[in-house]
Structures are given as structure tokens and as C-alpha cells.
Design an enzyme around this catalytic site. Structure first.
Site, PDB file in Angstrom:
ATOM      1  N   ALA A  26      -3.536  24.811 -25.256  1.00  0.00           N
ATOM      2  CA  ALA A  26      -3.496  24.347 -23.867  1.00  0.00           C
ATOM      3  C   ALA A  26      -4.748  23.597 -23.429  1.00  0.00           C
ATOM      4  O   ALA A  26      -4.679  22.435 -23.011  1.00  0.00           O
ATOM      5  CB  ALA A  26      -3.231  25.540 -22.944  1.00  0.00           C
ATOM      6  N   ALA A  27      -5.910  24.237 -23.511  1.00  0.00           N
ATOM      7  CA  ALA A  27      -7.121  23.598 -23.011  1.00  0.00           C
ATOM      8  C   ALA A  27      -7.503  22.387 -23.849  1.00  0.00           C
ATOM      9  O   ALA A  27      -7.814  21.315 -23.303  1.00  0.00           O
ATOM     10  CB  ALA A  27      -8.274  24.605 -22.977  1.00  0.00           C
ATOM     11  N   GLU A  50      -6.949  21.672 -35.420  1.00  0.00           N
ATOM     12  CA  GLU A  50      -6.171  22.880 -35.137  1.00  0.00           C
ATOM     13  C   GLU A  50      -5.879  23.591 -36.457  1.00  0.00           C
ATOM     14  O   GLU A  50      -5.310  22.997 -37.367  1.00  0.00           O
ATOM     15  CB  GLU A  50      -4.866  22.525 -34.421  1.00  0.00           C
ATOM     16  CG  GLU A  50      -3.827  23.638 -34.354  1.00  0.00           C
ATOM     17  CD  GLU A  50      -4.367  24.925 -33.729  1.00  0.00           C
ATOM     18  OE1 GLU A  50      -4.083  26.005 -34.287  1.00  0.00           O
ATOM     19  OE2 GLU A  50      -5.071  24.835 -32.695  1.00  0.00           O
ATOM     20  N   CYS A  60       2.194  32.484 -23.687  1.00  0.00           N
ATOM     21  CA  CYS A  60       2.729  33.460 -22.739  1.00  0.00           C
ATOM     22  C   CYS A  60       4.232  33.689 -22.951  1.00  0.00           C
ATOM     23  O   CYS A  60       4.771  34.727 -22.545  1.00  0.00           O
ATOM     24  CB  CYS A  60       2.501  32.991 -21.310  1.00  0.00           C
ATOM     25  SG  CYS A  60       0.767  32.708 -20.893  1.00  0.00           S
ATOM     26  N   TYR A 445      11.082  32.722   6.782  1.00  0.00           N
ATOM     27  CA  TYR A 445      11.932  33.905   6.952  1.00  0.00           C
ATOM     28  C   TYR A 445      13.393  33.510   7.068  1.00  0.00           C
ATOM     29  O   TYR A 445      13.765  32.581   7.790  1.00  0.00           O
ATOM     30  CB  TYR A 445      11.551  34.690   8.218  1.00  0.00           C
ATOM     31  CG  TYR A 445      12.674  35.602   8.688  1.00  0.00           C
ATOM     32  CD1 TYR A 445      13.014  36.733   7.953  1.00  0.00           C
ATOM     33  CD2 TYR A 445      13.415  35.302   9.830  1.00  0.00           C
ATOM     34  CE1 TYR A 445      14.066  37.550   8.345  1.00  0.00           C
ATOM     35  CE2 TYR A 445      14.469  36.103  10.226  1.00  0.00           C
ATOM     36  CZ  TYR A 445      14.790  37.222   9.489  1.00  0.00           C
ATOM     37  OH  TYR A 445      15.837  38.020   9.869  1.00  0.00           O
ATOM     38  N   TRP A 453       9.190  40.714   9.078  1.00  0.00           N
ATOM     39  CA  TRP A 453       7.791  40.842   8.668  1.00  0.00           C
ATOM     40  C   TRP A 453       7.753  40.935   7.157  1.00  0.00           C
ATOM     41  O   TRP A 453       8.222  41.912   6.576  1.00  0.00           O
ATOM     42  CB  TRP A 453       7.149  42.093   9.294  1.00  0.00           C
ATOM     43  CG  TRP A 453       6.739  41.894  10.716  1.00  0.00           C
ATOM     44  CD1 TRP A 453       7.488  42.161  11.833  1.00  0.00           C
ATOM     45  CD2 TRP A 453       5.496  41.378  11.178  1.00  0.00           C
ATOM     46  NE1 TRP A 453       6.786  41.842  12.960  1.00  0.00           N
ATOM     47  CE2 TRP A 453       5.552  41.357  12.595  1.00  0.00           C
ATOM     48  CE3 TRP A 453       4.339  40.924  10.555  1.00  0.00           C
ATOM     49  CZ2 TRP A 453       4.501  40.908  13.380  1.00  0.00           C
ATOM     50  CZ3 TRP A 453       3.283  40.483  11.335  1.00  0.00           C
ATOM     51  CH2 TRP A 453       3.365  40.471  12.731  1.00  0.00           C
TER      52      TRP A 453
END
Length: 471
Positions: A26-27, A50, A60, A445, A453
């Protein structure tokens, strides 16, 4: 055998600058791709090393591939090696960098298959070496049938074992994100699963009272939880395969073992090169992701430490979200632009089957460690209006600073619709909002989506009252 492409800077052909990237996930590849967008092949050579077979993939997603939710490995790959090469990146797979010569501005790399070595000079260097799974220093830890799960190669090796193994008993060592997700994956594959965890409850990123909710849910799925227990060894059979995991008090039969103890930054190269490391072993960088004290070296992803914006201290948080952001920022800076990474608040989500788990900010022990006084509240609410079909319970724990009421952290455990509510708190933490300010947030909402709430706001109201009462 050793070859060299030269020594020192200006390593590109025709006097072009050369950017060398160590690490193809990724990075590293985000940095390479962003630098390429800003500067074409006639201005900047980009060489990426790599050591594995794959690039730009979602680590992930490996537990969900192993568990069968993701049917094919290639769906986890965002960009193939061929696609990177088409963009003018000299990507060298199965090539491991073994040394960084900072003074000479070059790296030594070894072909994993042939053993051939060569030096490659750089003008700019990106270190994105990632993390390595923690393997306990115990008898049998390297036996056949014992797996870490960090790369696609690791995931494929585990799937190969699942296809061959005759028994159906699995032991997962550790109950962090990887341990919990792999326990679910193995349950989905029809295994009897035991999780051995040295913590008092699973998910040490949560406070123990919230981890207890995860514990109950895992047991409800048929996962045997063994908490507050240290593994003392792994027993092997005559064939060299693992057959059991031992603790001080018991022995747990195992046809395969998955190590979910966590990861550590892969910074052996950086340490040997004399680059600065933090208390957690990760590289230290500035806001531009430059390695401190080195104007032409950047680092990002799971090999760095980052600033926690809530505690004000450096922290090790190996997550793909951060790695991709680091890569974008590094690539922008290495490509001649300017960008910064201010830090994190520590947001993460996971799940065990239909139980969603989320956290952001500080736990109680984190707040104590940095000397903060705080108030905590815990509430139960529902994901939708209580009368609407499918409304599910969730528990929200909120931590606020004593007297000021500044939000310090939120943890959420519940069913559908629970986990992503933590993003409200992540934004509030980044903005340094108080819990009282949060009560006025104008959230969406409608009965199918939330009570009038929202549960996060219910917790904020209760926290506000507690802060006022304690003042």
C-alpha cells in the site's frame, strides 16, 4: 554474484533522478504511483523492490478470503505488477533489499530465487517495508501447520493447509483484530476453534468491559475462549506437524495453528542503516513523512510510528488506511509537491460474524498513561428507531476529560449499523470537540437508520451531565 548500477545520486539514465521504493504494497506503491503522476518517465526513474509475488493488495481482506467471503485471491489485488510497469515503474518482484547505504545513496538487493545481488543508486528513497507477524520464541513455533497471516503468500499457504489437513481442530493464538477475524474465518470453514489469549478479554484495543461483550459473542458462535493464559509451547507429531498448543495448565489439540499475536514494524534494514526509530521500533518521520534527519528519505505504512492527536504521543498503528495516505503524501513530496500527514486518532473497526466492533481515541488505560483525568459513561441504545423492524442493540462507551469535557475516546460494540458510527467520534476527536459540543451535531435521522437521538449523541449527553456534576 554481485553487480552494480553505479554509486551515489543521480542514478537515473541520462541524468534523470531516481526514486527507489522498498516494499510493493500500500504505502510503497501508492508513493510510486503518485510520484509518477507528478513526474513523467523522462524526469524521474522509479524502481520498486518487492520480495513477494504480489503488489498493491488488501492485507486486511485476507481473513475474509480465507473464510470464503471473498472467493478469489485476485479480488484483493488493487493493481497488478503489470499495471504498475505499464505506468513506467520498474517493479522488481521476488527481490529483497538487504542493505541501505545511506552515505553512498544506494541499496543492495538480492534476487530471492537466484541469489544474485546488485547495488542500485538512488536520489530519493522510500522505505515501506511494512510489518512482520509476531512469532513466539517457543518450541514448535516454526512447525508445519503453524501460520502467520500478513501477506497474500501467507494467506495462500494457510489455504493450502486447510485443503490438506485431515482433522478439523484449529487453535488461534491471540485475540486482537487478526486473531478474532481468523477465528471467524475458521469457523466458517467448519473447524472447531479455540482461541488462547493472554489478555483478560479479547480485543485489547478495547477496555475490558467492552471486550467482555466480544467474548460473549464469540462463545455464542461456538468459539472456545481461553483468556488470561500464556502459551508455553507447540507440540509436534512424528511427521513434524503441529498437534497441540500447550499452556501452563492445559493442552489444546490442534490440526493447525494460526498466530494472531500481532505485528511489529519491519525495520531491521533501517536500524542497520542507523535511521531513527521510536519506542515501538518504528521509523520516526516528520509531518511530510521524511525520515527525521534525512532530507531525501521517506517512510510510511506499517514500518513507521505516527503522532496520536489525542494523547500527543508517538504511537504504532499498523492500518491500511494510514499506509495509503502515507503513500500519497510521500509520492507528492518525492514528486516535487508538498503534503503533510498530521497524525491519527486511532480509529479501527472489525467484526465477529454479525457483531461489529469499533474504537477511536484513547482507552481508559491510555488516558491514565498520559496523565489525563477523565469521566466515562456507557449506554445501550438501538441502531434504528426501537419500533422499526431490525432494530438491534449496541453499547457505546465514551471517555471525556475531567472538567473540560474534551472527548477522549469512544468504543462501540453492537449489531448491524453499529461500527461505522465511530466515524462521528473520529471527526469530533480530530476537531478537539467537547462532549457538550457533540450533543448539537446535526446528524441524519430517519427511523430505518437511527433513533431520534443517535446512540453516539445519547452517550455525549450522558457524558456532558457527568462532566458537569464532577466539576
Amino acid at each position: 554474484m554481485s553487480m552494480s548500477e553505479g554509486r551515489g545520486g543521480s542514478g537515473g539514465d541520462g541524468g534523470r533522478e531516481r526514486l527507489v521504493v522498498i516494499g510493493g504494497d500500500a504505502a510503497g506503491m501508492s508513493a510510486a504511483s503518485q510520484a509518477r503522476r507528478l513526474r513523467g518517465p523522462d524526469e524521474l526513474d522509479i524502481v520498486a523492490f518487492e520480495r513477494g509475488h504480489f503488489t498493491s493488495y488488501s492485507a486486511c481482506g485476507i481473513p475474509y478470503w480465507v473464510g470464503g467471503d471473498v472467493p478469489e485471491r485476485d479480488r484483493l489485488v488493487a493493481r497488478t505488477p503489470g499495471e504498475h510497469r505499464e505506468r513506467g515503474i520498474d517493479l522488481r518482484l521476488r527481490t529483497e533489499v538487504t542493505e541501505i547505504d545511506v552515505a553512498g545513496q544506494r541499496v543492495r538487493a538480492r534476487d530471492v530465487d537466484s541469489g544474485a545481488e546488485s547495488w542500485t543508486p538512488y536520489d530519493k528513497l522510500v522505505i515501506a517495508t511494512g510489518a512482520r507477524p509476531v512469532r513466539p520464541d517457543l518450541p514448535g513455533a516454526d512447525a508445519r501447520g503453524v501460520h502467520g497471516v500478513q501477506t497474500l503468500d501467507d494467506g495462500q499457504a494457510l489455504l493450502d493447509t486447510l485443503a490438506r489437513v485431515r482433522g478439523r481442530r484449529a487453535v488461534v493464538v491471540g485475540a486482537g483484530y487478526i486473531g478474532v477475524e481468523m477465528a471467524e474465518a475458521l469457523i466458517n470453514r467448519g473447524f472447531e476453534v479455540t482461541v488462547v489469549n493472554r489478555g483478560k478479554e479479547p480485543m485489547s484495543t478495547l477496555d475490558p468491559d467492552m471486550g467482555r461483550l466480544v467474548h460473549r459473542a464469540m462463545e455464542g458462535l461456538g468459539i472456545a475462549m481461553v483468556n488470561d493464559t500464556e502459551v508455553t509451547g507447540l507440540l509436534t507429531g512424528p511427521d513434524g506437524r503441529v498437534r497441540a498448543v500447550t499452556t501452563r495448565d492445559a493442552e489444546y489439540p490442534a490440526d493447525l495453528v494460526v498466530l494472531g499475536i500481532g505485528v511489529r514494524p519491519e525495520t531491521g534494514l533501517a536500524r542497520a542503516a542507523g535511521l531513527p526509530l521510536g519506542a515501538h521500533g518504528g521509523l520516526l518521520t516528520d509531518l511530510a513523512m521524511r525520515v527525521r534527519g534525512h532530507a531525501n528519505i521517506w517512510a510510511g505504512g506499517d514500518c513507521v510510528e505516527v503522532l496520536n492527536l489525542v494523547s500527543g504521543q508517538e504511537q504504532y498503528v499498523p492500518l491500511g488506511t494510514h499506509a495509503n495516505k502515507h503513500g500519497q503524501i510521500i509520492g507528492t513530496n518525492a514528486g516535487g509537491g508538498y503534503a503533510t500527514f498530521p497524525g491519527v486518532v486511532g480509529t479501527a473497526v472489525s467484526k465477529v460474524c454479525d457483531l461489529e466492533i469499533a474504537r477511536t481515541g484513547l482507552r481508559e488505560k491510555d488516558a491514565r498513561r498520559v496523565g489525563l483525568r477523565f469521566e466515562t459513561v456507557t449506554i445501550e441504545s438501538t441502531s434504528r428507531a426501537g419500533y422499526y423492524p431490525g432494530a438491534a442493540l449496541m453499547t457505546v462507551k465514551m471517555i471525556a476529560e475531567h472538567r473540560t469535557g474534551r472527548l477522549l475516546g469512544v468504543q462501540i460494540v453492537g449489531r448491524e449499523g453499529a461500527a461505522k458510527r465511530v466515524d462521528i467520534a473520529a471527526v469530533a476527536l480530530t476537531a478537539r470537540m467537547t462532549v457538550e459540543q457533540m450533543t448539537a451535531l446535526d446528524l441524519g435521522y430517519a427511523p430505518p437508520f437511527s433513533p431520534v437521538w443517535d446512540p453516539v449523541l445519547v452517550a455525549a449527553r450522558k457524558a456532558t451531565a457527568k462532566v458537569r456534576a464532577a466539576a
